[in-house]
Write a protein that holds these residues in place. Sequence first.
Motif, short mmCIF file in Angstrom:
data_model
loop_
_atom_site.label_atom_id
_atom_site.label_comp_id
_atom_site.label_asym_id
_atom_site.label_seq_id
_atom_site.Cartn_x
_atom_site.Cartn_y
_atom_site.Cartn_z
N ASP A 34 17.63 18.90 26.14
CA ASP A 34 17.65 17.14 25.67
C ASP A 34 17.00 16.59 25.97
O ASP A 34 15.36 17.01 26.38
CB ASP A 34 18.11 16.60 27.12
CG ASP A 34 19.63 17.29 27.64
OD1 ASP A 34 20.45 17.11 26.74
OD2 ASP A 34 19.95 16.24 28.99
N GLN B 135 7.13 16.62 28.41
CA GLN B 135 6.99 17.73 29.67
C GLN B 135 8.45 18.12 29.23
O GLN B 135 9.33 18.46 28.91
CB GLN B 135 7.09 17.02 30.94
CG GLN B 135 7.32 17.68 32.21
CD GLN B 135 7.23 17.23 33.83
OE1 GLN B 135 6.81 15.95 33.63
NE2 GLN B 135 8.25 17.84 34.28
N TYR B 136 8.24 19.78 29.36
CA TYR B 136 9.55 20.37 28.91
C TYR B 136 9.09 21.79 29.40
O TYR B 136 8.61 22.20 30.69
CB TYR B 136 9.00 21.14 27.18
CG TYR B 136 9.84 22.09 26.77
CD1 TYR B 136 8.99 23.51 27.12
CD2 TYR B 136 10.61 22.06 27.08
CE1 TYR B 136 10.15 24.94 26.16
CE2 TYR B 136 12.25 23.21 26.27
CZ TYR B 136 11.46 24.71 26.43
OH TYR B 136 12.79 24.95 25.50
N ASP B 137 10.97 21.71 29.92
CA ASP B 137 11.12 22.90 31.18
C ASP B 137 12.15 24.11 30.09
O ASP B 137 13.40 22.63 30.28
CB ASP B 137 11.30 22.47 32.72
CG ASP B 137 11.89 23.48 33.60
OD1 ASP B 137 12.53 24.48 32.92
OD2 ASP B 137 11.52 23.66 34.81
N VAL C 242 14.52 13.12 26.05
CA VAL C 242 14.31 11.69 26.23
C VAL C 242 13.06 10.73 26.47
O VAL C 242 11.90 11.21 26.67
CB VAL C 242 14.99 12.17 27.66
CG1 VAL C 242 15.13 10.41 27.79
CG2 VAL C 242 16.41 12.49 27.86
N ALA D 13 15.96 22.85 30.28
CA ALA D 13 16.25 22.50 29.19
C ALA D 13 16.69 21.06 28.88
O ALA D 13 16.97 20.09 27.74
CB ALA D 13 17.72 22.84 28.28
N GLN D 14 15.06 20.69 28.95
CA GLN D 14 15.04 19.50 28.76
C GLN D 14 13.82 19.10 29.16
O GLN D 14 12.43 19.23 28.89
CB GLN D 14 15.25 18.86 30.33
CG GLN D 14 15.05 16.57 29.87
CD GLN D 14 15.19 15.82 31.90
OE1 GLN D 14 13.54 16.38 32.58
NE2 GLN D 14 16.23 14.87 31.71
N VAL D 15 13.39 17.85 27.96
CA VAL D 15 11.37 17.60 27.60
C VAL D 15 11.72 15.71 27.38
O VAL D 15 12.88 15.23 27.28
CB VAL D 15 11.92 17.64 25.72
CG1 VAL D 15 9.90 16.92 25.73
CG2 VAL D 15 11.45 19.24 25.49
N THR D 16 11.00 15.60 28.43
CA THR D 16 10.84 14.14 29.29
C THR D 16 9.50 13.79 28.25
O THR D 16 8.64 14.50 27.98
CB THR D 16 10.91 13.59 29.82
OG1 THR D 16 9.76 14.44 30.16
CG2 THR D 16 11.96 13.65 30.84
#
Lengths: 188, 168
Positions: free
Chosen positions: A182, A70-72, A184, A76-79
């Motif tokens: 990021d 999941q990228y937003d 994670v 600025a985060q990818v889980t």
Amino acid sequence: QTSARAQLSQFNEQVQAASGKFSQQTETQTGETKAPQTGDFSFKRPGRFKWEIIQPYEQLIVSNGRQVMQYDPDLAQVTERSVDESVGASPAAILFGSGELEEAFEIQELPVKNGVAWLRAKPRSADAGFQHVDLGFKDGLPVELKLLDGFGQTTVIRFESVQTNPELPDDAFRFVVPDGVDHVVLRQ
Amino acid sequence: CASPPAIQGTDRSAFSRTGRFAVTVTEPGTAPQAVQGGFAWRDSGQTQQLDLANPMGSVLARVEISPARAVLIRSDGSREVAPDADALLAQVVGTDMPIRGLKQWLQGEVDTAAAQVTRGENGRPTALVSNGWAVTLSRYDTEGPRMLVLERRHDAQQVRVRLVVDGA
């Protein structure tokens, strides 16, 4: 009008891939709503799907059948998590995920309403984060999804211009993490 | 993901913001933690309410804050009460959050514990430090910042929180 359950199993067997548009809107118990999110979706069995919100902001959920990313860009985060923990995370996981719907949900037929056959899926796990999701089918395709959360809020998702069994390259579901975010990997 | 719709109430003077948030917690030797979702914040002065939702807009947890206590309500209806919201939030997003500071920062105001405040040309705070949090506020509209980044380093643990406001 064949039952929603019959249309669902027909969909699972005959539609190995699909792509189209969606619009998603959440409504509170007292009827307040916000601007809908719209975007594109695609999937290819088993378990690969892409759920891309384009308006009013960008957000991408992609699964290669094993991991869901999941990228937003704004955040600025990818889980990244394994497929089986994401059943509640996106409608795509419910409709196009690798597991059978019956495994994760108790299914119950609902009355047909203006040409749309409905079924209700209640999550078997207590921490799915929502009470139930209703799926509406027409001519063998999902047309609407209504999800009721634990606070009386309903998320309605409509599918539009669905193409079945389009030619989708496998790397359509590959996601390369951009630098500067990021990333994670969640291990439960 | 979808942020839950603004929480409506009769009180017109309430300040409300909805948007998306991401939290990343990294600590050597432990698996990193990350949460991404939507939020709806409503502040009617005396009390505040924060809804946290998953990518489909389903509210997973609600925190109701009043001067004397905070209550965490989960989607399965279970409730938990604590003196303040910071510790309660740790159960939902994996780290405590500076709610009293956020109450001010969301309105583009400085909290009582703030130090090393930098202001932009509109006179509003763009950076500050508060209780170990380094805070930057940007993309201002008339109501306040539409982008808040909070970072805290506590011995080896690093926490990064990003909030983006999409609407009222």
